[in-house]
Design an enzyme around this catalytic site. Structure first.
Site, PDB file in Angstrom:
ATOM      1  N   TYR A  71       0.966  -1.272  -0.126  1.00  0.00           N
ATOM      2  CA  TYR A  71      -0.264   0.328   0.046  1.00  0.00           C
ATOM      3  C   TYR A  71       0.932   1.254   0.255  1.00  0.00           C
ATOM      4  O   TYR A  71       0.540   2.640  -0.502  1.00  0.00           O
ATOM      5  CB  TYR A  71      -1.755  -0.119   0.567  1.00  0.00           C
ATOM      6  CG  TYR A  71      -1.905  -1.044   0.904  1.00  0.00           C
ATOM      7  CD1 TYR A  71      -3.474  -0.274  -0.008  1.00  0.00           C
ATOM      8  CD2 TYR A  71      -2.410  -2.290   1.180  1.00  0.00           C
ATOM      9  CE1 TYR A  71      -4.039  -1.225  -0.448  1.00  0.00           C
ATOM     10  CE2 TYR A  71      -3.351  -2.717   1.355  1.00  0.00           C
ATOM     11  CZ  TYR A  71      -4.645  -2.680   0.494  1.00  0.00           C
ATOM     12  OH  TYR A  71      -4.881  -3.111  -0.244  1.00  0.00           O
ATOM     13  N   VAL A 111      -9.845   3.916  -4.334  1.00  0.00           N
ATOM     14  CA  VAL A 111      -8.500   4.569  -2.569  1.00  0.00           C
ATOM     15  C   VAL A 111      -7.968   5.509  -3.443  1.00  0.00           C
ATOM     16  O   VAL A 111      -7.116   6.374  -2.464  1.00  0.00           O
ATOM     17  CB  VAL A 111      -8.228   3.237  -2.551  1.00  0.00           C
ATOM     18  CG1 VAL A 111      -9.455   2.527  -1.869  1.00  0.00           C
ATOM     19  CG2 VAL A 111      -7.218   2.665  -2.972  1.00  0.00           C
ATOM     20  N   HIS A 127     -14.284   1.921  -1.100  1.00  0.00           N
ATOM     21  CA  HIS A 127     -12.957   1.680  -0.346  1.00  0.00           C
ATOM     22  C   HIS A 127     -12.360   2.273   0.407  1.00  0.00           C
ATOM     23  O   HIS A 127     -11.246   1.453   1.076  1.00  0.00           O
ATOM     24  CB  HIS A 127     -12.276   0.801  -2.072  1.00  0.00           C
ATOM     25  CG  HIS A 127     -14.028  -0.516  -2.689  1.00  0.00           C
ATOM     26  ND1 HIS A 127     -13.711  -0.934  -3.715  1.00  0.00           N
ATOM     27  CD2 HIS A 127     -14.818  -1.195  -1.841  1.00  0.00           C
ATOM     28  CE1 HIS A 127     -14.491  -1.507  -3.564  1.00  0.00           C
ATOM     29  NE2 HIS A 127     -15.396  -1.807  -2.981  1.00  0.00           N
ATOM     30  N   CYS A 164       0.973   2.193  16.316  1.00  0.00           N
ATOM     31  CA  CYS A 164      -0.325   3.669  16.652  1.00  0.00           C
ATOM     32  C   CYS A 164       0.501   4.240  18.139  1.00  0.00           C
ATOM     33  O   CYS A 164       0.970   3.702  18.856  1.00  0.00           O
ATOM     34  CB  CYS A 164      -1.596   2.718  17.518  1.00  0.00           C
ATOM     35  SG  CYS A 164      -3.022   3.773  18.204  1.00  0.00           S
ATOM     36  N   SER A 206     -14.736  -3.901 -13.265  1.00  0.00           N
ATOM     37  CA  SER A 206     -15.015  -4.974 -13.895  1.00  0.00           C
ATOM     38  C   SER A 206     -16.442  -5.851 -12.856  1.00  0.00           C
ATOM     39  O   SER A 206     -16.647  -6.573 -13.722  1.00  0.00           O
ATOM     40  CB  SER A 206     -14.085  -6.065 -13.406  1.00  0.00           C
ATOM     41  OG  SER A 206     -13.921  -5.792 -11.997  1.00  0.00           O
ATOM     42  N   ASN A 230     -15.949   0.455 -21.111  1.00  0.00           N
ATOM     43  CA  ASN A 230     -14.797   0.100 -20.589  1.00  0.00           C
ATOM     44  C   ASN A 230     -14.811  -0.673 -21.888  1.00  0.00           C
ATOM     45  O   ASN A 230     -15.907  -0.549 -22.925  1.00  0.00           O
ATOM     46  CB  ASN A 230     -15.602  -1.338 -19.567  1.00  0.00           C
ATOM     47  CG  ASN A 230     -14.190  -1.660 -18.643  1.00  0.00           C
ATOM     48  OD1 ASN A 230     -13.439  -2.407 -19.319  1.00  0.00           O
ATOM     49  ND2 ASN A 230     -14.818  -2.253 -17.691  1.00  0.00           N
TER      50      ASN A 230
HETATM   51  P1  OAD Z   1     -10.671  -4.108 -11.489  1.00  0.00           P
HETATM   52  O1  OAD Z   1      -9.142  -4.003 -11.697  1.00  0.00           O
HETATM   53  O2  OAD Z   1     -11.810  -5.260 -11.137  1.00  0.00           O
HETATM   54  O3  OAD Z   1     -11.372  -3.792 -13.268  1.00  0.00           O
HETATM   55  C1  OAD Z   1     -10.313  -3.032 -14.213  1.00  0.00           C
HETATM   56  C2  OAD Z   1     -12.130  -3.138 -15.057  1.00  0.00           C
HETATM   57  O4  OAD Z   1     -11.110  -1.648 -15.898  1.00  0.00           O
HETATM   58  C3  OAD Z   1     -11.672  -4.239 -15.847  1.00  0.00           C
HETATM   59  O5  OAD Z   1     -13.011  -3.974 -16.104  1.00  0.00           O
HETATM   60  C4  OAD Z   1     -10.818  -3.038 -17.025  1.00  0.00           C
HETATM   61  O6  OAD Z   1     -11.147  -3.855 -18.078  1.00  0.00           O
HETATM   62  C5  OAD Z   1     -11.214  -1.832 -17.142  1.00  0.00           C
HETATM   63  N1  OAD Z   1     -10.517  -0.937 -18.136  1.00  0.00           N
HETATM   64  C6  OAD Z   1      -9.074  -1.136 -18.235  1.00  0.00           C
HETATM   65  N2  OAD Z   1      -7.928  -0.324 -19.015  1.00  0.00           N
HETATM   66  C7  OAD Z   1      -8.991   0.801 -18.828  1.00  0.00           C
HETATM   67  C8  OAD Z   1      -9.251   2.330 -19.369  1.00  0.00           C
HETATM   68  N3  OAD Z   1      -8.450   2.750 -19.693  1.00  0.00           N
HETATM   69  N4  OAD Z   1     -10.351   3.001 -19.637  1.00  0.00           N
HETATM   70  C9  OAD Z   1     -11.501   1.976 -19.165  1.00  0.00           C
HETATM   71  N5  OAD Z   1     -11.853   1.252 -18.482  1.00  0.00           N
HETATM   72  C10 OAD Z   1     -10.649   0.106 -18.438  1.00  0.00           C
HETATM   73  O7  OAD Z   1     -11.101  -3.043 -10.776  1.00  0.00           O
HETATM   74  P2  OAD Z   1     -12.391  -2.284  -9.749  1.00  0.00           P
HETATM   75  O8  OAD Z   1     -13.508  -3.631 -10.551  1.00  0.00           O
HETATM   76  O9  OAD Z   1     -12.787  -1.507  -9.997  1.00  0.00           O
HETATM   77  O10 OAD Z   1     -11.243  -3.284  -3.561  1.00  0.00           O
HETATM   78  O11 OAD Z   1     -12.178  -3.801  -8.654  1.00  0.00           O
HETATM   79  C11 OAD Z   1     -13.295  -3.541  -7.313  1.00  0.00           C
HETATM   80  C12 OAD Z   1     -12.248  -3.419  -5.963  1.00  0.00           C
HETATM   81  O12 OAD Z   1     -11.951  -5.253  -6.190  1.00  0.00           O
HETATM   82  C13 OAD Z   1     -11.145  -2.525  -6.318  1.00  0.00           C
HETATM   83  O13 OAD Z   1     -11.677  -1.666  -5.912  1.00  0.00           O
HETATM   84  C14 OAD Z   1     -10.310  -3.224  -4.935  1.00  0.00           C
HETATM   85  C15 OAD Z   1     -10.309  -4.336  -5.818  1.00  0.00           C
HETATM   86  O14 OAD Z   1      -9.814  -5.854  -5.146  1.00  0.00           O
HETATM   87  C16 OAD Z   1     -10.780  -3.329  -2.869  1.00  0.00           C
HETATM   88  O15 OAD Z   1      -9.853  -3.670  -2.298  1.00  0.00           O
HETATM   89  C17 OAD Z   1     -11.458  -3.232  -1.318  1.00  0.00           C
HETATM   90 ZN    ZN Z   2      -4.312   2.107  18.660  1.00  0.00          ZN
END
Ligand code: OAD
Ligand code: ZN
Length: 260
Positions: A71, A111, A127, A164, A206, A230
């Site tokens: 991170y 984030v 998130h 902490c 996704s 997407n």
């Molecule tokens: P993902 O990494 O699952 O998906 C990314 C998406 O972005 C995919 O559908 C790609 O096709 C698309 N993509 C890639 N390049 C792009 C572009 N130039 N323009 C538009 N789209 C594009 O990411 P998230 O769906 O955000 O949560 O993932 C959801 C959550 O899973 C995150 O917030 C995180 C992760 O684990 C936590 O950490 C709790």
């Molecule tokens: Zn503490």
């Protein structure tokens, strides 16, 4: 569902008519800024892990330094990149709608702070935020200086999370991990914004991670038009009215421009 490779008249009319727009963004909107998405292959210290392996409480309990450093490295990467035209297009569209008495609400699973740095106001960080830290035990928030390493190259050694100041336990990133509850307020604000919207735009997610992925479905209650931006088909493409199959850095400026 219509699959399109460019903005057409129908989308232009929807966008022009929309007074209340709700946007749900995911990692894909930041991809063109150089931030790897969650489902991309990793390098260096983390090459044996997927992002999904690291974004859990179990991973942190098992190897706090590995997860903490991941991170911190993503923080330093974010400090070295810039918002892209997709973020800027949403910021401009939000500003123009507000001037006209409307609203564009942004709820993001990201984030990062790239929406804000492009000049947009974010309604909800579903998130959490990578720049917030808190105690893993007593939840006391903690401020930390920016990490010292170069975010473009993964560090060679993992570093332990700091202690902490109140109770001495480890600090943790202020993000939501798999299996944790989403911040209730953020979830409610997003649900309300989607229920009240007359157009919903889903960008760069996704649609695999619940409950965020189900939020756009609230638009179906009132038959509100849904547009996905997407380059790939997703888990939630099926419920969309229009799928703009291209990168958000190109598509969002075209969508926002079609409102004029
Ligand atoms: P993902 O990494 O699952 O998906 C990314 C998406 O972005 C995919 O559908 C790609 O096709 C698309 N993509 C890639 N390049 C792009 C572009 N130039 N323009 C538009 N789209 C594009 O990411 P998230 O769906 O955000 O949560 O993932 C959801 C959550 O899973 C995150 O917030 C995180 C992760 O684990 C936590 O950490 C709790
Ligand atoms: Zn503490």
């Amino acid at each position: 569902m219509r699959i399109l490779d460019e903005v057409n008249h129908e989308i232009g009319s929807l966008v022009r008519a929309a007074r209340r727009v709700a946007v749900l963004s995911g990692a894909g909107i930041s991809a063109e800024s150089g931030v790897p998405t969650f489902r991309e292959v990793q390098t260096g210290l983390w090459e044996r892990f997927s992002a999904e392996d690291l974004a859990t409480g179990e991973a942190f309990a098992h190897d706090p330094a590995l997860v903490w450093t991941w991170y911190r490295w993503r923080q330093s990467l974010l400090l070295q990149v810039e918002p892209n035209p997709g973020h800027s297009a949403l910021a401009g569209w939000q500003r123009r709608l507000r001037e006209a008495g409307g609203e564009l609400s942004i709820a993001t699973q990201n984030v990062d702070d790239l929406h804000e740095r492009a000049g947009a106001e974010v309604l909800a960080h579903l998130h959490g935020s990578i720049f917030a830290h808190r105690c893993a035990e007593c939840s006391e928030p903690a401020e930390l200086a920016a990490p010292e390493y170069d975010g473009l190259e993964p560090p060679e050694q993992p570093e332990q999370p700091p202690a902490c100041a109140c109770c001495g336990s480890s600090l943790r990133p202020g993000v939501v991990w798999f299996g944790e509850m989403l911040p209730l307020k953020a979830f409610e604000l997003t649900s309300d914004a989607i229920r009240q919207a007359d157009l919903v735009v889903v960008v760069g997610t996704s649609g695999l991670v619940q409950p965020a992925a189900s939020l756009p479905l609230l638009a179906l209650e009132r038959g509100t038009p849904l547009i996905e931006v997407n380059p790939e088909e997703t888990e939630i493409s099926e419920v969309m009215d229009y799928c703009l199959r291209g990168p958000s850095g190109t598509m969002l400026p075209a969508v926002a421009e079609s409102a004029r």
